[in-house]
Design an enzyme around this catalytic site. Structure first.
Site, PDB file in Angstrom:
ATOM      1  N   VAL A 170      34.536  42.859  45.181  1.00 48.42           N
ATOM      2  CA  VAL A 170      35.969  43.526  44.691  1.00 48.42           C
ATOM      3  C   VAL A 170      36.651  42.301  44.941  1.00 48.42           C
ATOM      4  O   VAL A 170      38.060  42.978  46.148  1.00 48.42           O
ATOM      5  CB  VAL A 170      35.394  44.682  46.158  1.00 48.42           C
ATOM      6  CG1 VAL A 170      34.818  45.590  45.675  1.00 48.42           C
ATOM      7  CG2 VAL A 170      35.243  44.005  47.514  1.00 48.42           C
ATOM      8  N   CYS A 171      36.453  41.492  44.875  1.00 48.09           N
ATOM      9  CA  CYS A 171      37.303  40.166  45.497  1.00 48.09           C
ATOM     10  C   CYS A 171      38.066  39.794  43.493  1.00 48.09           C
ATOM     11  O   CYS A 171      37.524  39.429  42.846  1.00 48.09           O
ATOM     12  CB  CYS A 171      37.172  38.525  46.111  1.00 48.09           C
ATOM     13  SG  CYS A 171      38.766  37.441  46.067  1.00 48.09           S
ATOM     14  N   ILE A 172      39.589  39.906  44.040  1.00 46.19           N
ATOM     15  CA  ILE A 172      40.338  39.672  42.239  1.00 46.19           C
ATOM     16  C   ILE A 172      41.035  38.144  42.544  1.00 46.19           C
ATOM     17  O   ILE A 172      42.077  38.091  41.417  1.00 46.19           O
ATOM     18  CB  ILE A 172      40.581  40.963  41.877  1.00 46.19           C
ATOM     19  CG1 ILE A 172      42.115  41.252  42.842  1.00 46.19           C
ATOM     20  CG2 ILE A 172      39.926  42.139  40.777  1.00 46.19           C
ATOM     21  CD1 ILE A 172      42.701  42.536  42.456  1.00 46.19           C
ATOM     22  N   THR A 173      41.368  36.886  43.303  1.00 46.79           N
ATOM     23  CA  THR A 173      41.847  36.729  43.361  1.00 46.79           C
ATOM     24  C   THR A 173      41.683  34.998  42.390  1.00 46.79           C
ATOM     25  O   THR A 173      42.784  35.541  41.925  1.00 46.79           O
ATOM     26  CB  THR A 173      40.993  35.422  44.562  1.00 46.79           C
ATOM     27  OG1 THR A 173      41.696  36.269  46.080  1.00 46.79           O
ATOM     28  CG2 THR A 173      42.324  33.940  45.007  1.00 46.79           C
TER      29      THR A 173
END
Length: 329
Positions: A177-180
Site C-alpha cells: 500500500v506504498c506508492i512512494t
C-alpha cells in the site's frame, strides 16, 4: 554503491537446498535475538494502524513475539508503556522526528517511563532529523534499543549506526500500500531484496527488512540476504483481530488496509505516499503466526540446519521473475 545492474527482488530468487539433518521440521528453532531479548520468530508486524493496536501488541508480547506499536495515537503512548510494564511485558513504541516528538521523549525520560525498544519511523530515514532523534534518545535513555529508518543505502545504514542506532530498518516504498515509487520516482520497490543484501553487508548491527514480503518464503530469503528481523504488513492485515474496518462486498468480507502516509491515516490529502486497499478477511492472527513458524521451520530443514543461522549460508539462483512459471501466488 554496489553494482546497480545486478539488482533483484523476492520473486527473482530461489534458495538452493542442502542435505536435511533433522528428523522433523518441528525440531527447527525459529527464535531470534534482538537486543537483550529473544523472540519466537524473526518477524514483526508492521507498525501501521490497520495492523497493530494495543490488544494485538499485548497478545504478541505475551506470546513471545516482537512487536512495534505505531505512533499515530501519540497521546496514548505514555499510558501504553505504563500498562505494558505493569503487566510485566516489554514496551516497544514508535516516534517521529518533529519538535513535539522530542518533547515526548524528554517527558517519558523525566517520568522514568523507559521503553525497551523505540523505533524512529519516517519514510526517508537518511536524514539529519533522524540522527538528532537517535542522539537525543541515546543521551536520555541509553539502555533503550533504538531502531531507525527507513533507509535504502549502505551509506544511510552506516550513518545511522554511527549516530547510535542499534538497528536499521531497510525499505523505501516496496510495500503493497506504498506508492512512494510512483509518486516520487525513488525507492527500493522492485529491488528491495538486493537493497537488504547491500545494506546488511555494510551494517555492523541488525538490519530489519521492511516491505515487499508477499509470501512466507520471502522471510527466509530476507534472512539469507542478511536481515535479522523482517517487518511484514499485508500478510498480517485483515485478520479477525486486525484493527481495520470490516467491509462486505458481494457477500464476501474484506478488511481495510492502508499505508502510513496515506490520506486515510493522515486525515488530509497532503504529501500522500500511501493508498487504501481491501483484503479478503482472514482467520485468526495466531493461526497465521503458527503457519509462518511452520513454514520457516521447513525452510531451515531445506537449508540443512537446525536454526535460522543455516539460512544465512545457503546458495541461491537469480531467475528473474520466473519462479511462479505463470502461476498466480
Amino acid at each position: 554503491m554496489n553494482n546497480l545492474n545486478s539488482v533483484f527482488d523476492y520473486e527473482d530468487i530461489q534458495l538452493i537446498p542442502n542435505k536435511c539433518v533433522i528428523n522433523s521440521r518441528s525440531e527447527a528453532d525459529t527464535s531470534v535475538k534482538l537486543g537483550n531479548y529473544t523472540f519466537k520468530l524473526p518477524v514483526v508486524p508492521a507498525n501501521m494502524q490497520t495492523i497493530i493496536d494495543d490488544k494485538i501488541a499485548e497478545m504478541l508480547a505475551k506470546e513471545g513475539y516482537f512487536y512495534i506499536m505505531h505512533r499515530f495515537e501519540a497521546e496514548n503512548r505514555a499510558a501504553f508503556i505504563k500498562k505494558m510494564h505493569k503487566d510485566g511485558l516489554i514496551a516497544s513504541i514508535s516516534v517521529g522526528v518533529k519538535a513535539d516528538e522530542h518533547a515526548f521523549i524528554r517527558e517519558i525520560s523525566a517520568e522514568a517511563l523507559i521503553p525497551e525498544f523505540i523505533t524512529i519511523d519516517i519514510a526517508h530515514g537518511h536524514a539529519d532529523s533522524v540522527i538528532k532523534t537517535i542522539q537525543l534518545i541515546k543521551r536520555l535513555m541509553p539502555q533503550t534499543f533504538v531502531i531507525a529508518g527507513n533507509v535504502g543505502t549502505p551509506e544511510a545504514v552506516r550513518e545511522l549506526e554511527n549516530a547510535g542506532a542499534d538497528a536499521t530498518k531497510v525499505g523505501i516504498g516496496p510495500g503493497k500500500v506504498c506508492i512512494t515509487k510512483v509518486k516520487t520516482g525513488f525507492g527500493t520497490g522492485g529491488w528491495q531484496l538486493a537493497a537488504v543484501k547491500w545494506c546488511a553487508k555494510a551494517a555492523s548491527k541488525p538490519v530489519i527488512a521492511d516491505g515487499g514480503i508477499r509470501t512466507h518464503g520471502d522471510v527466509a530469503k530476507s534472512i539469507r540476504m542478511g536481515a535479522t528481523m523482517v517487518m511484514v504488513g499485508s500478510l498480517f492485515a485483515a485478520h479477525e483481530e486486525s484493527p481495520g474496518q470490516t467491509v462486505e462486498r458481494d457477500g464476501q468480507l474484506f478488511k481495510e488496509y492502508f499505508g502510513s502516509a496515506s490520506e486515510y491515516q493522515k486525515g488530509e490529502h497532503k504529501n500522500v505516499e500511501g493508498k487504501k486497499i481491501l483484503l479478503p478477511h482472514k482467520g485468526s492472527l495466531k493461526d497465521t503466526l503458527k503457519e509462518m513458524e511452520e513454514d520457516l521451520q521447513s525452510s531451515i530443514s531445506y537449508a540443512g540446519g537446525r536454526d535460522l543461522s543455516a539460512l544465512t549460508k545457503v546458495d541461491y539462483v537469480v531467475v528473474k521473475n520466473s519462479i511462479w512459471n505463470g502461476d498466480a501466488i
